[in-house]
Every structure is written in structure tokens, then in C-alpha cells.
Design an enzyme around this catalytic site. Structure first.
Site, PDB file in Angstrom:
ATOM      1  N   HIS A 274      36.151  42.711  37.261  1.00  0.00           N
ATOM      2  CA  HIS A 274      37.135  43.454  36.469  1.00  0.00           C
ATOM      3  C   HIS A 274      38.167  42.484  35.917  1.00  0.00           C
ATOM      4  O   HIS A 274      38.819  41.766  36.665  1.00  0.00           O
ATOM      5  CB  HIS A 274      37.802  44.522  37.327  1.00  0.00           C
ATOM      6  CG  HIS A 274      38.793  45.351  36.583  1.00  0.00           C
ATOM      7  ND1 HIS A 274      39.992  45.712  37.121  1.00  0.00           N
ATOM      8  CD2 HIS A 274      38.770  45.879  35.347  1.00  0.00           C
ATOM      9  CE1 HIS A 274      40.670  46.439  36.243  1.00  0.00           C
ATOM     10  NE2 HIS A 274      39.942  46.545  35.159  1.00  0.00           N
TER      11      HIS A 274
ATOM     12  N   HIS B 164      44.505  44.232  29.737  1.00  0.00           N
ATOM     13  CA  HIS B 164      44.538  45.292  30.742  1.00  0.00           C
ATOM     14  C   HIS B 164      45.537  46.384  30.397  1.00  0.00           C
ATOM     15  O   HIS B 164      45.335  47.543  30.703  1.00  0.00           O
ATOM     16  CB  HIS B 164      44.867  44.711  32.118  1.00  0.00           C
ATOM     17  CG  HIS B 164      44.788  45.717  33.213  1.00  0.00           C
ATOM     18  ND1 HIS B 164      45.906  46.273  33.782  1.00  0.00           N
ATOM     19  CD2 HIS B 164      43.731  46.289  33.811  1.00  0.00           C
ATOM     20  CE1 HIS B 164      45.533  47.141  34.705  1.00  0.00           C
ATOM     21  NE2 HIS B 164      44.224  47.169  34.748  1.00  0.00           N
TER      22      HIS B 164
END
Length: 155
Positions: free
Chosen positions: A50, A92
Site C-alpha cells: 500500500h 494518499h
């Protein structure tokens, strides 16, 4: 190859389909055959990188994605936000203050603002106030002080 499209020129369903296809392109990473730990049903767990390899390298950088793949990630999962000109970038969060050097660049000082993000007021610089060309002038940095900053400046 540039896979980004202006969001405003693409129907929502097609944009979501392209987003899925983009993610699928990034996830063909391989992984490792070694399985020291198994899931509850006895299968090998999936390793998901991630944001690439945060903690080792700045989030959402090509170097971070490459390291995740080298370390055996089965998938690399990027997050996407839109720029002022409708381009999707791997970040993000929409507030790019903590993950880029934008605060160090005097040409962007006037764009500092406060916005509501998930119901919380945040002050900083936001991807939606920058064009893709401007974003490309920024450099990534580690968002947390306890992470190795020697790789700050990544693209």
C-alpha cells in the site's frame, strides 16, 4: 506511457473502469512462493504494497513501488487524487503538505489554504490547486519524522 485522462472529459462509469484497469496494471507484481505464515484457511497470504514501501521510502514514489515488488508484494495498491486540471496522481491524501516539498517552494506560498477533509479542517497545500505540470516540479518526502529521510526528494 501516460494513462491519465482529464476526469471532466470521461463519463463516471468509464473513469471507474479505467481506474480499475490502471490498478490491475500496477498489481501484476509476482510475489514470493515462500509462505512461512498461512491464513486461517491454510492459504498463502497476499502481500499488498500500500503506497509502495512506506517506512522505507517516501509514499507513492516509483522507487517505493519498485521496492515493494522486489520485497515480494503480490499487489501494489496506489491511492489517487485529482489535480486542478483533472489529472489523477498517486497520493494518499489531497493535502500534499506532509508528503512533498511544496512548503519549501516560495512560488506556491500563496496557495496555502484551509479545507475540510473528512469533516476535519486541514491547513496546507492541496492537489486540487495544482496542475499536473506543477505537481511534477515537487519532490516526495517522508511524512513521518521517525522514517528515514535520506530518500527525500524522490519522484
Amino acid at each position: 506511457m501516460n494513462l491519465s485522462l482529464p476526469v471532466s472529459s470521461v463519463p463516471r462509469a468509464l473513469a471507474l473502469g479505467l481506474l480499475g484497469l490502471s490498478a490491475a496494471t500496477l498489481v501484476a507484481c509476482g510475489g514470493s512462493d515462500a509462505a512461512p505464515f498461512l491464513t486461517l484457511d491454510g492459504k498463502q497470504p497476499l502481500v499488498i504494497g500500500h503506497r509502495g514501501s512506506p517506512g522505507y521510502l517516501p509514499d507513492h514514489t516509483l522507487e517505493g513501488y519498485k521496492l515493494a515488488i522486489q520485497n515480494g508484494a503480490d499487489f501494489v495498491e496506489p491511492d489517487l487524487v485529482a489535480t486542478k486540471d483533472g489529472e489523477l496522481i498517486a497520493r494518499h491524501e489531497p493535502n500534499i503538505t506532509g508528503t512533498t516539498n511544496v512548503a519549501d517552494l516560495p512560488e506556491f506560498a500563496a496557495r496555502k489554504t484551509t479545507r475540510m477533509v473528512d469533516g476535519v479542517a486541514e491547513t496546507g497545500w492541496f492537489a486540487t490547486d495544482f496542475t499536473l505540470a506543477e505537481i511534477k516540479t515537487l519532490r516526495a518526502k517522508q511524512p513521518l519524522g521517525d522514517r528515514d529521510a535520506s530518500f527525500n526528494g524522490s519522484t
